[in-house]
Design an enzyme around this catalytic site. Structure first.
Site, PDB file in Angstrom:
ATOM      1  N   GLY A   1      62.129   9.878  73.774  1.00 58.07           N
ATOM      2  CA  GLY A   1      62.291   9.230  75.065  1.00 58.07           C
ATOM      3  C   GLY A   1      63.516   8.355  75.194  1.00 58.07           C
TER       4      GLY A   1
ATOM      5  N   LYS B   1      49.543  17.676  73.014  1.00 56.61           N
ATOM      6  CA  LYS B   1      49.532  16.558  72.069  1.00 56.61           C
ATOM      7  C   LYS B   1      48.146  15.919  71.963  1.00 56.61           C
ATOM      8  CE  LYS B   1      54.380  15.212  72.897  1.00 56.61           C
ATOM      9  NZ  LYS B   1      54.961  15.469  71.580  1.00 56.61           N
TER      10      LYS B   1
ATOM     11  N   ASP C   1      59.290  19.915  76.607  1.00 57.91           N
ATOM     12  CA  ASP C   1      58.224  19.139  77.249  1.00 57.91           C
ATOM     13  C   ASP C   1      58.187  19.454  78.737  1.00 57.91           C
ATOM     14  OD1 ASP C   1      57.720  17.925  74.856  1.00 57.91           O
ATOM     15  OD2 ASP C   1      58.293  15.906  75.474  1.00 57.91           O
TER      16      ASP C   1
ATOM     17  N   GLY D   1      65.306  12.468  71.019  1.00 57.20           N
ATOM     18  CA  GLY D   1      66.632  12.030  71.450  1.00 57.20           C
ATOM     19  C   GLY D   1      67.640  13.134  71.684  1.00 57.20           C
TER      20      GLY D   1
END
Length: 303
Positions: free
Chosen positions: A162, A90, A33, A223
């Site tokens: 996140g 996205k 990301d 995660g």
């Protein structure tokens, strides 16, 4: 292989074979990301096979709340022009117009993502209508097969984005692997019942039972914050890794990014893993998934 829904005579829709082949090219790699062209260049330099362009990483989306939507086209185009590797972006679950816009911008892959606020709580996007391949999340085999039936060319186990907590990623990857192994042990007539239980087409269920794997590439996400996390997910059967907040929310993003790439490649070599885990600075602080209330869990989005 089901190509009934993917006519390519018009030149406007890609075949399942082409889309899945594009996703296959990313196998064994790390997708990161990024929110700026500078971060995209760091990711490319660290060895990422692709970048995910978005305005806020999942940790910030979770912290700030509100409605989260597709990123600004200028921001996406800035990242596309900054790197030579593929760029993903996205779209909200069910928001087919956001997907149309992303396709017109020339992104290489679209992620119909539970990280953004869903636009439709009943329908996912009909992904057969697009030339660009789609990535979709899944927490179990039934969900994965429903997304594939809608035209997804890559599946990622969802995890809990996140958080920096890998526990949900392992749960979802083990669930998908365990359900595939169960299908392989069933007889032909039992597969009809399994298809009904999975709420997935019988033909896809049979294909998975015979091959012992999904008909599309399976990555992991949600995660992953350390080289050890990435290596564990690869050992559990992932074919590649998405890393979101774990890199650019850490103390030394460039070094951590390179270490996670190396760990994903040498996932079964503890000596290499020990070496790349040294001196990475502080990992993202993160949140324990168990402390997140059920309605706030992003992995619950999608059906």
């Amino acid at each position: 292989m089901n190509t009934a829904h993917s006519p390519d005579g018009s030149g406007r829709t890609g075949t399942a074979r082409v889309k899945r082949g594009m996703a296959e090219m990313l196998k064994g790699g790390v997708i990161m990301d990024v929110v700026t062209p500078e971060q995209a260049k760091i990711a490319e330099g660290a060895g990422a096979v692709a970048v995910m362009a978005l305005e806020r990483v999942p940790a910030d989306i979770r912290a700030q709340g509100g409605v989260s939507r597709m990123s600004d086209p200028d921001m996406i185009e800035g990242i596309i022009s900054a790197v030579t590797i593929p760029v993903m972006a996205k779209a909200r679950i069910g928001h087919f117009v956001e997907a149309q816009i992303l396709q017109s911008l020339g992104v290489d892959y679209i992620d119909e993502s539970e990280v953004l606020t869903p636009a439709d709580y009943t329908h996912h996007i009909d992904k057969w209508k697009f030339t660009v391949p789609f990535v979709c999340g899944a927490t179990n085999l039934g969900e994965a097969l429903r997304r594939i039936n809608e035209g997804a060319a890559m599946i990622r186990s969802k995890g809990e984005a996140g958080t920096g907590d890998v526990s949900n990623a392992t749960t979802h990857m083990r669930a998908i692997g365990g359900e595939i192994r169960r299908l392989m042990s069933l007889s032909e007539d039992e597969l009809y019942v399994a298809a009904k239980e999975l709420q997935a087409p019988y033909e896809l269920v049979v294909e998975v039972a015979r091959a012992g794997k999904l008909p599309v590439t399976l990555f992991t996400a949600g995660g992953i914050a350390t080289p050890a996390d990435a290596a564990m997910m690869m050992q559990l059967g992932a074919e590649g890794v998405f890393v979101g907040s774990g890199i650019f929310k850490s103390g030394d993003p460039a070094q951590r990014a390179a270490a996670i790439v190396k760990a994903t490649t040498f996932y079964d070599d503890p000596d290499v893993l020990a070496k790349v885990s040294r001196g990475l600075g502080e990992a993202m602080v993160g949140i324990n998934v168990e402390q997140i209330a059920q309605p706030e869990r992003l992995a619950e989005r999608g059906w």
